[in-house]
Design an enzyme around this catalytic site. Sequence first.
Site, PDB file in Angstrom:
ATOM      1  N   ASP A   1       3.989   3.004   6.773  1.00 25.95           N
ATOM      2  CA  ASP A   1       3.292   2.766   8.039  1.00 25.95           C
ATOM      3  C   ASP A   1       4.203   2.221   9.127  1.00 25.95           C
ATOM      4  OD1 ASP A   1       3.487   0.130   6.693  1.00 25.95           O
ATOM      5  OD2 ASP A   1       2.377  -0.552   8.457  1.00 25.95           O
TER       6      ASP A   1
ATOM      7  N   LYS B   1       0.823  -1.186   0.000  1.00 25.53           N
ATOM      8  CA  LYS B   1       0.000   0.000   0.000  1.00 25.53           C
ATOM      9  C   LYS B   1       0.874   1.259   0.000  1.00 25.53           C
ATOM     10  CE  LYS B   1      -3.072  -2.520   3.073  1.00 25.53           C
ATOM     11  NZ  LYS B   1      -3.287  -2.811   4.503  1.00 25.53           N
ATOM     12  N   GLY B   2       2.123   1.070   0.426  1.00 25.25           N
ATOM     13  CA  GLY B   2       3.012   2.213   0.666  1.00 25.25           C
ATOM     14  C   GLY B   2       3.217   3.132  -0.517  1.00 25.25           C
TER      15      GLY B   2
ATOM     16  N   LYS C   1      17.192   3.907   1.552  1.00 23.91           N
ATOM     17  CA  LYS C   1      18.095   3.769   2.707  1.00 23.91           C
ATOM     18  C   LYS C   1      19.281   2.942   2.248  1.00 23.91           C
ATOM     19  CE  LYS C   1      14.583   2.869   6.118  1.00 23.91           C
ATOM     20  NZ  LYS C   1      14.219   2.066   7.281  1.00 23.91           N
TER      21      LYS C   1
ATOM     22  N   GLU D   1       7.666   2.903  -5.840  1.00 26.64           N
ATOM     23  CA  GLU D   1       7.750   2.349  -4.486  1.00 26.64           C
ATOM     24  C   GLU D   1       7.874   3.469  -3.462  1.00 26.64           C
ATOM     25  OE1 GLU D   1       7.481   0.340  -2.233  1.00 26.64           O
ATOM     26  OE2 GLU D   1       8.320  -1.637  -2.607  1.00 26.64           O
ATOM     27  N   ASP D   2       7.520   3.159  -2.248  1.00 29.61           N
ATOM     28  CA  ASP D   2       7.694   4.122  -1.176  1.00 29.61           C
ATOM     29  C   ASP D   2       9.152   4.195  -0.727  1.00 29.61           C
ATOM     30  OD1 ASP D   2       7.633   1.550  -0.132  1.00 29.61           O
ATOM     31  OD2 ASP D   2       6.052   1.937   1.331  1.00 29.61           O
TER      32      ASP D   2
ATOM     33  N   PHE E   1      13.684   4.180  11.042  1.00 29.60           N
ATOM     34  CA  PHE E   1      12.370   3.724  10.614  1.00 29.60           C
ATOM     35  C   PHE E   1      11.451   4.933  10.420  1.00 29.60           C
ATOM     36  CE2 PHE E   1       8.267   1.676  10.647  1.00 29.60           C
ATOM     37  CZ  PHE E   1       8.527   0.581   9.836  1.00 29.60           C
ATOM     38  N   VAL E   2      10.964   5.087   9.202  1.00 31.39           N
ATOM     39  CA  VAL E   2      10.178   6.273   8.867  1.00 31.39           C
ATOM     40  C   VAL E   2       8.728   5.927   8.541  1.00 31.39           C
ATOM     41  CG1 VAL E   2      12.105   7.713   8.097  1.00 31.39           C
ATOM     42  CG2 VAL E   2      11.019   6.141   6.479  1.00 31.39           C
TER      43      VAL E   2
ATOM     44  N   ASP F   1      14.781  -0.546   0.959  1.00 29.06           N
ATOM     45  CA  ASP F   1      15.460  -0.765   2.230  1.00 29.06           C
ATOM     46  C   ASP F   1      16.529  -1.842   2.003  1.00 29.06           C
ATOM     47  OD1 ASP F   1      15.776  -0.582   5.041  1.00 29.06           O
ATOM     48  OD2 ASP F   1      14.311  -2.147   5.399  1.00 29.06           O
TER      49      ASP F   1
ATOM     50  N   ARG G   1       0.167   6.192   7.671  1.00 30.01           N
ATOM     51  CA  ARG G   1       0.325   6.276   6.207  1.00 30.01           C
ATOM     52  C   ARG G   1      -0.162   7.624   5.683  1.00 30.01           C
ATOM     53  NH1 ARG G   1       1.505   1.138   4.109  1.00 30.01           N
ATOM     54  NH2 ARG G   1       0.546  -0.604   5.184  1.00 30.01           N
TER      55      ARG G   1
HETATM   56  P1  IMP Z   1      13.000  -4.179   1.419  1.00 29.45           P
HETATM   57  O1  IMP Z   1      12.573  -5.410   0.717  1.00 29.45           O
HETATM   58  O2  IMP Z   1      13.781  -4.476   2.662  1.00 29.45           O
HETATM   59  O3  IMP Z   1      13.704  -3.175   0.540  1.00 29.45           O
HETATM   60  O4  IMP Z   1      11.701  -3.534   2.026  1.00 29.45           O
HETATM   61  C1  IMP Z   1      10.886  -2.734   1.343  1.00 29.45           C
HETATM   62  C2  IMP Z   1       9.578  -2.548   2.070  1.00 29.45           C
HETATM   63  O5  IMP Z   1       9.745  -2.566   3.498  1.00 29.45           O
HETATM   64  C3  IMP Z   1       9.024  -1.184   1.743  1.00 29.45           C
HETATM   65  O6  IMP Z   1       8.261  -1.230   0.581  1.00 29.45           O
HETATM   66  C4  IMP Z   1       8.227  -0.862   2.988  1.00 29.45           C
HETATM   67  O7  IMP Z   1       6.943  -1.391   2.876  1.00 29.45           O
HETATM   68  C5  IMP Z   1       8.976  -1.554   4.108  1.00 29.45           C
HETATM   69  N1  IMP Z   1       9.880  -0.623   4.827  1.00 29.45           N
HETATM   70  C6  IMP Z   1      11.221  -0.566   4.765  1.00 29.45           C
HETATM   71  N2  IMP Z   1      11.715   0.416   5.543  1.00 29.45           N
HETATM   72  C7  IMP Z   1      10.647   1.023   6.105  1.00 29.45           C
HETATM   73  C8  IMP Z   1      10.506   2.143   7.002  1.00 29.45           C
HETATM   74  O8  IMP Z   1      11.458   2.816   7.434  1.00 29.45           O
HETATM   75  N3  IMP Z   1       9.237   2.464   7.354  1.00 29.45           N
HETATM   76  C9  IMP Z   1       8.141   1.776   6.905  1.00 29.45           C
HETATM   77  N4  IMP Z   1       8.234   0.735   6.058  1.00 29.45           N
HETATM   78  C10 IMP Z   1       9.482   0.350   5.665  1.00 29.45           C
HETATM   79 MG    MG Z   2       6.354  -0.897   0.154  1.00 23.94          MG
END
Ligand code: IMP
Ligand code: MG
Length: 174
Positions: free
Chosen positions: A157, A41-42, A129, A97-98, A150-151, A101, A163
Amino acid sequence: MAERIEVLLSEEEVDKRIQEIGEQISKDYVGKQVHLVCVLKGGSFFMCELAKRITVPVSLDFMSVSSYGGDTKSSGVVRIVKDLDEPLGNKHVLVVEDIVDSGRTLSYLLEMLKDRGPADVKLCTLLDKPERRVVDVKVDYTGFQIPDEFVVGYGLDYDQKYRNLPYIGVVKFD
Ligand code: IMP
Ligand code: MG
Protein backbone atom coordinates in the site's frame (compact mmCIF):
# COMPACT_ATOMS: atom_id res chain seq x y z
CA MET A 1 -0.83 15.26 -3.24
CA ALA A 2 -1.93 13.50 -6.43
CA GLU A 3 0.07 10.45 -7.38
CA ARG A 4 0.02 8.11 -10.33
CA ILE A 5 1.05 4.49 -10.63
CA GLU A 6 3.45 3.20 -13.27
CA VAL A 7 3.46 -0.54 -13.95
CA LEU A 8 6.72 -2.19 -12.88
CA LEU A 9 5.68 -5.87 -13.01
CA SER A 10 2.56 -6.87 -14.91
CA GLU A 11 -0.10 -9.20 -13.58
CA GLU A 12 1.11 -11.92 -15.99
CA GLU A 13 4.72 -11.61 -14.85
CA VAL A 14 3.76 -11.77 -11.19
CA ASP A 15 1.43 -14.75 -11.69
CA LYS A 16 4.06 -16.64 -13.67
CA ARG A 17 6.69 -16.08 -11.01
CA ILE A 18 4.36 -17.14 -8.19
CA GLN A 19 3.64 -20.35 -10.09
CA GLU A 20 7.40 -21.01 -10.33
CA ILE A 21 7.96 -20.36 -6.63
CA GLY A 22 4.99 -22.59 -5.76
CA GLU A 23 6.51 -25.41 -7.79
CA GLN A 24 9.90 -24.92 -6.16
CA ILE A 25 8.39 -24.96 -2.65
CA SER A 26 6.36 -28.06 -3.53
CA LYS A 27 9.60 -29.83 -4.49
CA ASP A 28 11.60 -28.60 -1.50
CA TYR A 29 8.93 -29.66 1.03
CA VAL A 30 8.07 -33.08 -0.39
CA GLY A 31 6.92 -35.38 2.43
CA LYS A 32 6.35 -32.43 4.78
CA GLN A 33 3.56 -30.07 5.70
CA VAL A 34 4.46 -26.43 5.18
CA HIS A 35 3.09 -23.92 7.68
CA LEU A 36 2.71 -20.56 5.96
CA VAL A 37 2.97 -17.56 8.25
CA CYS A 38 1.54 -14.50 6.53
CA VAL A 39 2.67 -11.08 7.61
CA LEU A 40 -0.43 -8.88 7.39
CA LYS A 41 -1.63 -6.99 5.61
CA GLY A 42 0.82 -6.83 2.72
CA GLY A 43 1.65 -10.53 2.54
CA SER A 44 -1.95 -11.68 2.26
CA PHE A 45 -2.46 -11.38 -1.51
CA PHE A 46 0.83 -13.12 -2.23
CA MET A 47 0.17 -15.85 0.33
CA CYS A 48 -3.23 -16.75 -1.10
CA GLU A 49 -1.89 -16.99 -4.64
CA LEU A 50 1.17 -18.92 -3.51
CA ALA A 51 -0.77 -21.35 -1.30
CA LYS A 52 -2.99 -22.32 -4.26
CA ARG A 53 0.10 -23.42 -6.19
CA ILE A 54 1.71 -25.54 -3.47
CA THR A 55 1.01 -29.25 -3.83
CA VAL A 56 2.28 -30.50 -0.43
CA PRO A 57 -0.06 -30.15 2.59
CA VAL A 58 -0.39 -26.53 3.72
CA SER A 59 -1.54 -24.91 6.95
CA LEU A 60 -1.77 -21.16 7.47
CA ASP A 61 -1.50 -18.59 10.19
CA PHE A 62 -1.37 -14.80 10.28
CA MET A 63 0.44 -12.16 12.23
CA SER A 64 0.62 -8.43 12.05
CA VAL A 65 3.56 -6.20 12.93
CA SER A 66 3.74 -2.46 12.65
CA SER A 67 6.01 -1.07 9.95
CA TYR A 68 5.13 1.99 7.91
CA GLY A 69 2.87 4.92 8.78
CA GLY A 70 1.38 7.20 6.17
CA ASP A 71 4.68 8.03 4.50
CA THR A 72 7.31 6.15 2.54
CA LYS A 73 10.01 5.98 5.23
CA SER A 74 10.52 3.08 7.64
CA SER A 75 9.86 4.02 11.23
CA GLY A 76 12.34 1.37 12.37
CA VAL A 77 9.86 0.37 15.06
CA VAL A 78 8.72 -3.24 15.03
CA ARG A 79 5.74 -4.06 17.20
CA ILE A 80 3.48 -7.14 17.24
CA VAL A 81 -0.04 -5.97 16.58
CA LYS A 82 -1.57 -9.43 16.14
CA ASP A 83 0.21 -12.63 17.14
CA LEU A 84 -0.19 -16.09 15.61
CA ASP A 85 -3.12 -18.26 16.72
CA GLU A 86 -1.17 -21.54 16.75
CA PRO A 87 2.09 -22.61 18.41
CA LEU A 88 4.96 -23.37 16.01
CA GLY A 89 6.43 -26.44 17.75
CA ASN A 90 7.97 -28.86 15.19
CA LYS A 91 6.37 -27.09 12.23
CA HIS A 92 8.08 -26.31 8.93
CA VAL A 93 7.46 -22.60 9.01
CA LEU A 94 7.60 -20.52 5.85
CA VAL A 95 7.16 -16.80 6.47
CA VAL A 96 5.45 -15.10 3.53
CA GLU A 97 6.11 -11.40 3.10
CA ASP A 98 5.29 -8.83 0.49
CA ILE A 99 8.68 -7.09 0.50
CA VAL A 100 12.02 -7.04 2.27
CA ASP A 101 13.27 -3.50 2.43
CA SER A 102 15.61 -2.49 5.28
CA GLY A 103 15.21 -6.02 6.68
CA ARG A 104 14.40 -4.71 10.16
CA THR A 105 10.92 -6.21 10.36
CA LEU A 106 11.96 -9.62 9.11
CA SER A 107 15.12 -10.01 11.14
CA TYR A 108 13.17 -9.27 14.29
CA LEU A 109 10.31 -11.53 13.31
CA LEU A 110 12.45 -14.48 12.24
CA GLU A 111 14.39 -14.48 15.51
CA MET A 112 11.14 -14.36 17.46
CA LEU A 113 9.62 -17.25 15.51
CA LYS A 114 12.77 -19.38 15.84
CA ASP A 115 12.43 -19.14 19.62
CA ARG A 116 9.07 -20.93 19.45
CA GLY A 117 10.52 -24.35 18.63
CA PRO A 118 9.70 -24.86 14.94
CA ALA A 119 11.41 -27.65 12.95
CA ASP A 120 12.71 -24.91 10.66
CA VAL A 121 11.93 -21.37 9.55
CA LYS A 122 12.34 -20.10 6.00
CA LEU A 123 11.45 -16.85 4.33
CA CYS A 124 9.61 -16.24 1.08
CA THR A 125 9.15 -12.71 -0.22
CA LEU A 126 7.45 -11.49 -3.37
CA LEU A 127 9.78 -8.50 -3.66
CA ASP A 128 13.25 -7.66 -2.45
CA LYS A 129 14.97 -4.27 -2.49
CA PRO A 130 18.57 -5.34 -1.78
CA GLU A 131 19.95 -1.78 -2.07
CA ARG A 132 17.94 -0.74 0.96
CA ARG A 133 19.16 -3.43 3.33
CA VAL A 134 20.26 -2.25 6.78
CA VAL A 135 19.96 -5.56 8.65
CA ASP A 136 21.15 -8.83 7.06
CA VAL A 137 18.28 -11.26 6.35
CA LYS A 138 18.51 -14.64 4.62
CA VAL A 139 15.80 -14.86 1.99
CA ASP A 140 15.05 -18.42 0.82
CA TYR A 141 12.57 -17.61 -1.96
CA THR A 142 12.38 -14.30 -3.81
CA GLY A 143 9.85 -13.34 -6.46
CA PHE A 144 11.68 -10.33 -7.87
CA GLN A 145 14.57 -8.10 -6.91
CA ILE A 146 13.52 -4.53 -7.59
CA PRO A 147 15.26 -1.14 -7.57
CA ASP A 148 14.95 1.30 -4.69
CA GLU A 149 11.54 2.72 -5.53
CA PHE A 150 8.33 2.81 -3.55
CA VAL A 151 5.98 0.20 -4.96
CA VAL A 152 2.32 -0.68 -4.50
CA GLY A 153 -0.08 -3.43 -5.52
CA TYR A 154 -0.39 -7.12 -4.77
CA GLY A 155 -0.90 -6.30 -1.09
CA LEU A 156 1.50 -3.35 -0.88
CA ASP A 157 0.00 0.00 0.00
CA TYR A 158 0.67 3.68 -0.13
CA ASP A 159 -1.27 5.20 2.75
CA GLN A 160 -3.52 2.09 2.79
CA LYS A 161 -4.40 2.47 -0.89
CA TYR A 162 -3.62 0.30 -3.94
CA ARG A 163 -3.27 -3.05 -2.12
CA ASN A 164 -5.85 -4.48 -4.52
CA LEU A 165 -3.93 -3.78 -7.73
CA PRO A 166 -3.26 -7.12 -9.47
CA TYR A 167 0.20 -5.90 -10.59
CA ILE A 168 3.20 -4.14 -9.00
CA GLY A 169 3.42 -0.44 -9.70
CA VAL A 170 5.76 2.43 -8.78
CA VAL A 171 4.22 5.46 -7.11
CA LYS A 172 5.05 8.67 -8.99
CA PHE A 173 4.43 12.14 -7.67
CA ASP A 174 4.33 14.84 -10.32
P1 IMP B 1 11.59 -3.38 6.37
O1 IMP B 1 11.49 -3.69 7.81
O2 IMP B 1 12.24 -2.05 6.12
O3 IMP B 1 12.22 -4.48 5.54
O4 IMP B 1 10.13 -3.10 5.86
C1 IMP B 1 9.28 -4.06 5.49
C2 IMP B 1 7.88 -3.53 5.38
O5 IMP B 1 7.85 -2.16 4.94
C3 IMP B 1 7.14 -4.30 4.32
O6 IMP B 1 6.56 -5.45 4.86
C4 IMP B 1 6.14 -3.29 3.82
O7 IMP B 1 4.99 -3.32 4.62
C5 IMP B 1 6.84 -1.95 3.98
N1 IMP B 1 7.46 -1.50 2.71
C6 IMP B 1 8.76 -1.47 2.40
N2 IMP B 1 8.97 -1.01 1.15
C7 IMP B 1 7.74 -0.74 0.65
C8 IMP B 1 7.28 -0.25 -0.63
O8 IMP B 1 8.03 0.02 -1.59
N3 IMP B 1 5.94 -0.11 -0.77
C9 IMP B 1 5.06 -0.41 0.24
N4 IMP B 1 5.45 -0.88 1.43
C10 IMP B 1 6.78 -1.04 1.65
MG1 MG C 1 4.70 -6.10 5.07
